[in-house]
Write an enzyme that holds these catalytic residues in place. Structure first.
Site, PDB file in Angstrom:
ATOM      1  N   ASP A  31       2.659  40.350 -11.458  1.00  0.00           N
ATOM      2  CA  ASP A  31       1.273  40.704 -11.107  1.00  0.00           C
ATOM      3  C   ASP A  31       0.416  39.448 -11.173  1.00  0.00           C
ATOM      4  O   ASP A  31       0.676  38.563 -11.998  1.00  0.00           O
ATOM      5  CB  ASP A  31       0.752  41.769 -12.106  1.00  0.00           C
ATOM      6  N   CYS A  34      -5.326  40.409 -10.405  1.00  0.00           N
ATOM      7  CA  CYS A  34      -6.619  40.339  -9.701  1.00  0.00           C
ATOM      8  C   CYS A  34      -7.356  41.671  -9.819  1.00  0.00           C
ATOM      9  O   CYS A  34      -8.563  41.726  -9.629  1.00  0.00           O
ATOM     10  CB  CYS A  34      -6.440  39.948  -8.235  1.00  0.00           C
ATOM     11  N   ASP A  58       1.828  35.623  -7.527  1.00  0.00           N
ATOM     12  CA  ASP A  58       1.115  36.202  -6.393  1.00  0.00           C
ATOM     13  C   ASP A  58       2.117  36.541  -5.283  1.00  0.00           C
ATOM     14  O   ASP A  58       2.882  35.670  -4.873  1.00  0.00           O
ATOM     15  CB  ASP A  58       0.084  35.165  -5.902  1.00  0.00           C
ATOM     16  N   LEU A  83      -3.932  45.489  -2.068  1.00  0.00           N
ATOM     17  CA  LEU A  83      -5.367  45.801  -2.134  1.00  0.00           C
ATOM     18  C   LEU A  83      -5.537  47.196  -1.565  1.00  0.00           C
ATOM     19  O   LEU A  83      -4.842  47.560  -0.605  1.00  0.00           O
ATOM     20  CB  LEU A  83      -6.161  44.773  -1.318  1.00  0.00           C
ATOM     21  N   SER A 124       0.717  55.022   1.751  1.00  0.00           N
ATOM     22  CA  SER A 124      -0.397  55.938   1.513  1.00  0.00           C
ATOM     23  C   SER A 124      -0.463  56.993   2.607  1.00  0.00           C
ATOM     24  O   SER A 124      -0.140  56.713   3.774  1.00  0.00           O
ATOM     25  CB  SER A 124      -1.685  55.120   1.527  1.00  0.00           C
ATOM     26  N   TYR A 148      -7.348  49.031   5.887  1.00  0.00           N
ATOM     27  CA  TYR A 148      -6.417  49.271   4.775  1.00  0.00           C
ATOM     28  C   TYR A 148      -5.222  50.098   5.271  1.00  0.00           C
ATOM     29  O   TYR A 148      -4.064  49.733   5.057  1.00  0.00           O
ATOM     30  CB  TYR A 148      -7.134  50.013   3.637  1.00  0.00           C
ATOM     31  N   LYS A 152      -1.171  49.090   5.659  1.00  0.00           N
ATOM     32  CA  LYS A 152      -0.062  49.833   5.041  1.00  0.00           C
ATOM     33  C   LYS A 152       0.968  50.226   6.100  1.00  0.00           C
ATOM     34  O   LYS A 152       2.174  50.157   5.882  1.00  0.00           O
ATOM     35  CB  LYS A 152      -0.605  51.087   4.339  1.00  0.00           C
ATOM     36  N   ARG A 230      -8.564  67.617  -0.714  1.00  0.00           N
ATOM     37  CA  ARG A 230      -7.512  66.612  -0.873  1.00  0.00           C
ATOM     38  C   ARG A 230      -6.356  67.166  -1.696  1.00  0.00           C
ATOM     39  O   ARG A 230      -6.521  68.117  -2.458  1.00  0.00           O
ATOM     40  CB  ARG A 230      -8.050  65.368  -1.616  1.00  0.00           C
ATOM     41  N   TYR A 297      -6.964  66.934   3.917  1.00  0.00           N
ATOM     42  CA  TYR A 297      -5.551  66.684   4.139  1.00  0.00           C
ATOM     43  C   TYR A 297      -4.747  66.945   2.883  1.00  0.00           C
ATOM     44  O   TYR A 297      -5.224  66.739   1.779  1.00  0.00           O
ATOM     45  CB  TYR A 297      -5.277  65.302   4.735  1.00  0.00           C
TER      46      TYR A 297
END
Ligand code: NAD
Ligand code: UFG
Length: 333
Positions: A31, A34, A58, A83, A124, A148, A152, A230, A297
């Site tokens: 890790d 951050c 990183d 992120l 995701s 984002y 992914k 959700r 969803y």
């Protein structure tokens, strides 16, 4: 097994590390901290009563990850480093592509270099975009609506193409729905910096008096009570889903699997359940929809049951109680 966990100090990673250590695996956390506290690995060890190794590095730096894999020599990688904030990804898309796509490319290259053949990748439900059909099956069209989500999806494609090219590699892509809650010990949990974007951490901060009221984003959705719906799942169920994926990922191939409960709850369901389970009042203010939000969803979790023999076991009440125990512990520290 020896498991190399990128992003292992984060919210989901820390819960996975506890579950993996308790299941008898050796764990190496990789890790750059951050978005997590460097003290998390010792909290993980305290809960699991077993230590884990830690490498600060990183995923965007090929040399960092290559050196770490050379010395760790893991059987398998769980790749959670990334992120994850939708709004932030709209403001700085290049950072999201660099970390979520570039970081995954560096990792795959280093895995190839060091002969590591098994990967579990954190994706995701956001890769589905606007639902055409509910519940969401893995075969649903993929049409993410923000940078984002697109990062992914690109990382999923990278994994798929890499697997086809290499042949002898096993990659399981887990598409998480809405992880909430915390470890029941209260020792680890979601620890967002600044104003929380997500519902549950906002609710717990209202309950603790840190924030005055919850702003409910939208009351006119085509859902039973007009608020967004959700598929919330307990982060410990999610961690166990990874263990199930590990024990069934020994044959080469590429597969995507939803991790959700299959049940949708509205914002008001969450608020009422939280109030009932904790005895704390959650004042609310009704407001406009948040830009980019979807009405509802929730997952079709059938493939997870069929392929991984996994299903979520903890209910919304337990999610609320554990989220609250974590909030209370961390605000009195
Ligand atoms: P998190 O931010 O708590 O954890 C991510 C961890 O990765 C942090 O410890 C951070 O320091 C580390 N990290 C980030 N960039 C890095 C880099 N370049 N190199 C090394 N480490 C780096 O997030 P989380 O909620 O635990 O999410 C973990 C993964 O699950 C992410 O990939 C996220 O996209 C995915 N996911 C999360 C959710 C959710 O609601 N939390 C939903 C779906 C998918
Ligand atoms: N909500 C509020 N008030 C708040 C926060 C949220 O009313 O202060 C509502 C939202 O409008 C939504 C629901 O609560 O209806 C859940 O919102 P979250 O922000 O907790 O979760 P999202 O489903 O919007 O997004 C989450 C992650 C994304 C991920 C997505 C799918 O934040 O990164 O799940 O996995 F892409």
């Amino acid at each position: 097994m020896r498991i190399f966990v990128t992003g292992g100090a984060g919210y989901i990673g820390s819960h996975f590390c506890v579950a993996a250590l308790q299941a008898g695996h050796d764990v190496v956390v990789f890790d750059n901290f951050c978005n997590s506290d460097p003290g998390v690995p010792s909290r993980i060890a305290r809960i699991a009563r077993r230590p884990c190794s830690v490498v600060t590095g990183d995923v965007r730096r090929k040399q960092d990850i290559s050196n770490a894999l050379r010395s760790a020599q893991p059987d398998l990688v769980v790749h959670l480093a990334g992120l994850k904030a939708v709004g932030d990804s709209v403001a700085r898309p290049l950072d999201y592509f660099e970390t979520n796509v570039g970081g995954t490319a560096c990792l795959l290259e280093a895995m190839k270099e060091h002969g590591v053949h098994r990967l579990i990748f954190s994706s995701s439900a956001t890769v589905y975009g606007q639902p055409v059909e509910l519940p969401l099956k893995e075969s649903h069209p993929l049409n993410p609506t923000n940078p984002y989500g697109r990062s992914k999806l690109m990382a999923e494609w990278l994994c798929d193409d890499f697997q086809r090219a290499e042949g002898n590699v096993s990659i399981v892509v887990l598409r998480y729905f809405n992880p909430v809650g915390a470890h029941p010990s209260g020792g680890i949990g979601d620890d967002p910096v600044g104003v929380p974007n997500n519902l549950m951490p906002f609710v717990t901060q209202v309950a603790s008096g840190q924030r005055e009221r919850l702003h409910i984003f939208g009351t006119d959705y085509p859902t039973p009570d007009g608020t967004g719906v959700r598929d919330y799942l307990h982060v410990c169920d999610l961690a166990e889903g990874h263990l199930a994926a590990i024990s069934r990922s020994d044959t080469p191939g590429f597969v995507t699997v939803n991790l959700g409960t299959g049940t949708g709850y509205s914002v008001l369901d969450v608020v009422r359940t939280f109030e009932r389970e904790t005895g704390r009042a959650i004042p609310v203010a009704y407001g406009k929809r948040r830009e980019g939000d979807l009405a509802q969803y929730y997952a079709d979790p059938a493939r997870a049951l069929h392929l991984l023999n996994w299903r979520a076991r903890r209910d919304l009440g337990e999610m609320c109680r554990d989220a609250w125990a974590w909030q209370r512990g961390s605000s009195t520290e």
